[in-house]
Write an enzyme that holds these catalytic residues in place. Sequence first.
Site, mmCIF file in Angstrom:
data_model
loop_
_atom_site.group_PDB
_atom_site.id
_atom_site.type_symbol
_atom_site.label_atom_id
_atom_site.label_comp_id
_atom_site.label_asym_id
_atom_site.label_seq_id
_atom_site.Cartn_x
_atom_site.Cartn_y
_atom_site.Cartn_z
ATOM 1 N N GLU A 227 0.819 -1.174 -0.013
ATOM 2 C CA GLU A 227 -0.122 0.022 -0.047
ATOM 3 C C GLU A 227 0.890 1.410 -0.058
ATOM 4 O O GLU A 227 0.977 1.813 0.961
ATOM 5 C CB GLU A 227 -0.952 0.025 1.189
ATOM 6 C CG GLU A 227 -1.909 -1.186 1.000
ATOM 7 C CD GLU A 227 -3.115 -1.155 2.296
ATOM 8 O OE1 GLU A 227 -2.977 -0.421 2.956
ATOM 9 O OE2 GLU A 227 -3.978 -2.172 2.191
ATOM 10 N N LEU A 282 -1.453 4.461 -9.193
ATOM 11 C CA LEU A 282 -1.309 3.227 -10.112
ATOM 12 C C LEU A 282 -1.201 3.543 -11.264
ATOM 13 O O LEU A 282 -0.448 2.710 -12.116
ATOM 14 C CB LEU A 282 -2.894 2.757 -10.097
ATOM 15 C CG LEU A 282 -3.243 1.698 -10.980
ATOM 16 C CD1 LEU A 282 -2.442 0.442 -10.612
ATOM 17 C CD2 LEU A 282 -4.695 1.251 -10.764
ATOM 18 N N ARG A 306 -13.820 -0.375 11.995
ATOM 19 C CA ARG A 306 -14.295 0.300 13.510
ATOM 20 C C ARG A 306 -15.706 0.730 13.751
ATOM 21 O O ARG A 306 -16.183 0.943 14.733
ATOM 22 C CB ARG A 306 -13.279 1.353 13.671
ATOM 23 C CG ARG A 306 -11.828 1.147 13.871
ATOM 24 C CD ARG A 306 -11.060 2.342 14.035
ATOM 25 N NE ARG A 306 -9.605 1.946 14.015
ATOM 26 C CZ ARG A 306 -8.718 1.834 13.241
ATOM 27 N NH1 ARG A 306 -9.308 2.410 11.865
ATOM 28 N NH2 ARG A 306 -7.462 1.703 13.454
ATOM 29 N N GLU A 346 -4.578 -8.307 -1.759
ATOM 30 C CA GLU A 346 -5.095 -8.226 -0.326
ATOM 31 C C GLU A 346 -6.428 -8.072 -0.140
ATOM 32 O O GLU A 346 -7.036 -6.991 -0.666
ATOM 33 C CB GLU A 346 -4.083 -7.684 0.496
ATOM 34 C CG GLU A 346 -4.539 -7.532 2.056
ATOM 35 C CD GLU A 346 -3.645 -6.532 2.837
ATOM 36 O OE1 GLU A 346 -2.483 -6.498 2.757
ATOM 37 O OE2 GLU A 346 -4.379 -5.679 3.453
ATOM 38 N N TYR A 394 -10.163 -10.626 10.788
ATOM 39 C CA TYR A 394 -10.749 -11.319 9.642
ATOM 40 C C TYR A 394 -9.946 -12.733 9.261
ATOM 41 O O TYR A 394 -10.036 -12.958 8.054
ATOM 42 C CB TYR A 394 -10.648 -10.152 8.703
ATOM 43 C CG TYR A 394 -9.323 -9.556 8.567
ATOM 44 C CD1 TYR A 394 -8.238 -9.895 8.971
ATOM 45 C CD2 TYR A 394 -9.439 -8.069 8.017
ATOM 46 C CE1 TYR A 394 -7.101 -8.944 9.015
ATOM 47 C CE2 TYR A 394 -8.202 -7.316 7.937
ATOM 48 C CZ TYR A 394 -7.075 -7.709 8.478
ATOM 49 O OH TYR A 394 -6.138 -6.951 8.391
#
Length: 548
Positions: A227, A282, A306, A346, A394
Amino acid sequence: MNRVVLLSLCFLWTRTGSSHRLLGPDSGSGSGSGRNSSGSLDVSVSVSVDVDLSSAIRRVDRRYLSVTVDASLAAEERFMYLLSSPKIRTLAKALTPAFLRFGGTRQDFMVFTPQGFHKDSGVTADPSCDGVELPSWLEDKLKKEWTQQQLILMKEDLQRKYTRVKFTESTVDLLHSFTNCSGMDLIFGLNALLRTADNRWNSSNARSLLQYCESRRYRMSWELGNEPNSYEKKAGIRVDGEQLGRDFTHLRELMSESKLYRDAGLYGPDVGQPRDHRIDILKGFLKSGARVVNACTWHHYYVNGRDASLDDFLDPVVLDTLTVKTNKVLQEVNLVSPGKKVWLGETSSAYGGGAAGLSDTFVAGFMWLDKLGLGAALGLDVVMRQVFVGSGSYHLVDDNLDPLPDYWLSVLYKRLVGPEVLKIEAFSNFVQSKRVRLYLHCSNTKSYRRGAVTLISMNLSKKPARISVPALVSSSTVEAFVLQSDQPGERGLYSRSVKLNGEVLKMVDDKTLPDLKGSRLPPAKHLQLPAYSLAFFVFIEAQAAACQ
């Protein structure tokens, strides 16, 4: 000649004890009456579906459903030994073939610090993998300590203050042993925040790591950075897309110096989902680095962990946002590098480590299965689930290394769904029909003979659905795999256990999964889909031309 199948799906109320029994020995939450709280009957909703069995619209990688191990596991190197647990290796084997990506936020704070020694403690690249087993007392100790470690990691994430992590040969050995012995293909994420004075990537540490891996003959692929759109927030460093592309080009040149890695996979840039300056990153990356990567990778999450709600996990509008984001990335990649594979490098339900009490429960399966179905239909080649094991909520296995509902869903997907995507279209005047989500693939030929098709189905509604099958397919025997919570009604959506055709799924022992048997149904015109359920219907004798 095209073979077009017309399916009609209708929501029906079902009287308790009626002859319209739902699939599975125990109908669970789907067995109640269709009367609402006022006692009146719910209005039925009708959905018509066109399916073309003549040819596949897409074909995904055979490792389409892949997983990640978060780099946070190596923040304290001793926790990497959890990957030698017999239980975790048994669970991993059932998800093959798959890529395993080792990366995440902390990969950009990891520095390879070789100790100049190698301990042959059973953790080697030996293909037999005999003797690689974590003692039970040490596994129990590490699991308890990992619970406390996660609190430290969560605090770092909240404060965005990350410490440099030094890792030795041991981390690499344990990671490679895990993937090698489980049958997964390792992708190792390198630190991109090691920069020179003029803000170019400093490759010296990566060179040292590659040399070590080559000396051990470790076959693996590579990534660079995680990222890059968040580098400024995490580390006060800004890297634009074009420089990032040049960094990847430099890594490819470094790999080309190695006989073992000159043809190895390189993937990136693992940018966040497209919006704001992420699109600029990108675009810049594609301009200068698209030619050196085997696939362009990006990350996707639906909601903020959250403040996510149960309704978010069941909202068709939320699920449909994946289409917009995916099409945007595909558009940008195809403009610069037509034909380049695009991966979700991801992905999971909610960012920020997941939504506690939701991302690790039964309801998370709707986001996960819909992403798998929709992503393949849109043109994604690989989808990497965050996270197989690591910090956050997760994960596919819990802190005791026991499988959670999404794990069982993933194993069934692997066994039943093939790589060929078939065309399926739903038509309805009722908005509620969006709560029945359908995708169609050829069946996995390791489980079924050629010509079989698998209907991926999910019912996000509190009402059961009835599937009416036309004569063209109703002559086929069906194997049904219906997943429901182990508890009825809405409270079951929060459960961390799941039933397959009425039987709660759990490991027989640390080295044995249960038999995941379908319910064999004779040819019939109707199938039932319970409320709040996920299902795979395999039409064994469909004889689909696309699947021959």
